[in-house]
Design an enzyme around this catalytic site. Sequence first.
Site, PDB file in Angstrom:
ATOM      1  CB  SER A 169      -0.955  -0.044   1.184  1.00 37.49           C
ATOM      2  OG  SER A 169      -1.933   0.961   1.090  1.00 37.49           O
ATOM      3  CG  ASP A 222      -7.184  -1.830  -3.141  1.00 34.17           C
ATOM      4  OD1 ASP A 222      -7.732  -1.112  -2.288  1.00 34.17           O
ATOM      5  OD2 ASP A 222      -5.968  -2.090  -3.133  1.00 34.17           O
ATOM      6  CG  HIS A 269      -5.834  -2.089   0.394  1.00 33.56           C
ATOM      7  ND1 HIS A 269      -5.115  -1.475  -0.608  1.00 33.56           N
ATOM      8  CD2 HIS A 269      -5.173  -1.799   1.547  1.00 33.56           C
ATOM      9  CE1 HIS A 269      -4.071  -0.838  -0.085  1.00 33.56           C
ATOM     10  NE2 HIS A 269      -4.079  -1.032   1.217  1.00 33.56           N
TER      11      HIS A 269
END
Length: 686
Positions: free
Chosen positions: A535, A620, A655
Amino acid sequence: MPTPPLPLRRPHVVSLHGDTLIDDYFWMRERDNPAVIAHLEAENRYTEEMMAHTAALRERLYNEMRSRVKEDDESVPERFGAFVYYSRTQTGQQYPVVYRRAIGADDEELLLDINALAGGYPFTRIGVFLPTYDGRLLAYSVDVEGSETYTLYLKDLTTGILLDQPIVNTYYGAAWSSDGRCLFYTTLDDARRPYRVYRHVIGSDSADDVLVYEETDPLFHVSLSLTRSRAYILIASHSNTTSEVRALPANAPMNAPRLLLPRRHRIEYTAHHHGDHFYFLTNDGALNFRVVRAPANDLHPDRLEEVVPHRADVMIDAIDLFADHLVAYERSNAQERVAIIDLHSGETHLLTFPEPVYTLQPWDRDALWAPNLEFDTTVLRLHVMSLTQPRTIYEYDMTAQTLTLLKRDDVPGYDSSRYRSERLWATANDGARVPISLVYRADVNFPAPLLLYGYGSYGATADPRFSIERISLLDRGVIFAIAHIRGGGELGRAWYEAGKMLHKRNTFTDFIACAEYLIAEGYTTPKQLAIMGRSAGGLLVGAVVTMRPDLMQCAVADVPFVDVVNTMLDPSIPLTAIEFEEWGNPANAEQYAYMRSYSPYDNTTPRAYPAILATAGLHDPRVQYWEPAKWVAKLRDVKTNDAPVLLKTDMTAGHAGPSGRYDRLRETAFEYAFLLDCLGLASEMC
């Protein structure tokens, strides 16, 4: 060699502040375009072809990891009201099953079988799991695609029957009224920002639910909770720098919420209730936060009384309030500790552990519910682990100051004495000392292959946690290290502030300094170095790869935030506006230029790059799939060497990646196989 996909180039031009950006792959954001899906699927096929020679290694890694999992296991029961709640996993099942038992009884009651909920869905995750205190009702929410948009269900636990109609478009966080007749929940706007709080009356149509609060500022989102005292329902509005909290009595759910302390720019606080007072953990006049309190019926700022003062060398991460104690979770010199204050005598004592590097937390990040649910107790539950020691769950009696072991995770075949953990300190370009945590097998020969992991954003900490999967790397002679770089919170709030906005490049140069230190000290070499981040940590990997591609052999960027400028230019993308206070707003010329200087997608230029594996999740909501997809396409356009650049998109998740425990192991086995292959450790002997 297989031929990589060749996506069409359709230049998209943006001019801003006298600068022109040309994005050949802007079209990949067209989620409903069949050509986009076809391209992602082609990338997945290419990645599988390029990794075909590692199939046996992947299977071996998966089997190793699974062999260390205690598949038939049970969580430590957590008391709430007249029941204890716990979950159980069974061999072959991807998800836990949730049970409860009345205090003093032997018979257990099955509440929720997540395996049954998953049905034929490839992804299933629980967002809310919230019983009423009397145990009559249960609220739970389910996401079946990884978008973090949940459907909320209400269940009568006395009959097992679902009540009312499911409520869609909800987010994390919910709270029951004292009598269990009303449930409060949050919903999302078009940008998937939690912005509204509704009140649902049991037995009514959700179309008639009453809007209790709406946050109209796009920089803010709302969260919802019940105080541990169960006296107040809290509605918190917070941006990355500012917060305010409203409260309404849990026994008067029809009341309008009242504001506790008004928002002031760059002043943050969390609210907690105890008796006649509200307690606040705040950075008002305290960079590393302090604790203050005020009478619940007189919350004027002039009435705030200091309970725990600010200290320049101690960061207060969070607090908990119990009937007789205040608990502060603190960090000093990059190490965690717990401060316990007796609310009657005012006496304070500290709880620490002797290992040089460890993680001490009150929660299990994979649990369905928060721990320490009871207010009137002297017992605090803690989770302790390190890079070499599996998770151990303790109960600490805050009055007697005694520690009781409840459970230590059983890792079949693991012997902690075979491994060593260290804390090192690198020196950054500007003289800042950057901590590094690392672990390796005791018999490793230096220099050795080394995987350097980092995050460094939002003030979040990359704590040294135990991992059963990581043992497969350690046993192949790989060192694992964590760079606790600026932008994280390991060394207090100033450490975070020095790695955000117009100081963001410190995050990347700190990481580079850690890599250079590990090389200079003989732990590894550039040909043996791999890097990894997820991320915002994927942004770190992308930035380091563009700044110093010569420093490492390979890199894994999981769901990486690599297209900083384009994303921050589009507030319709989920979370973009909220992120202005972390990265900057490109409408500001200075902030635009600074983001432009490090954004990996915009700084990918012709040169030799290390081998790269990027991952994405089609659903995501935090980092859109097209960011890694575009980055990979551009890397292939410009790189001057033959190192592989691969993209692996999970077409059924978001995610956090796969939701099932076995699926997660397979995902990790794939990434580890990529790393081991690049580092020359993928032979059948390994």
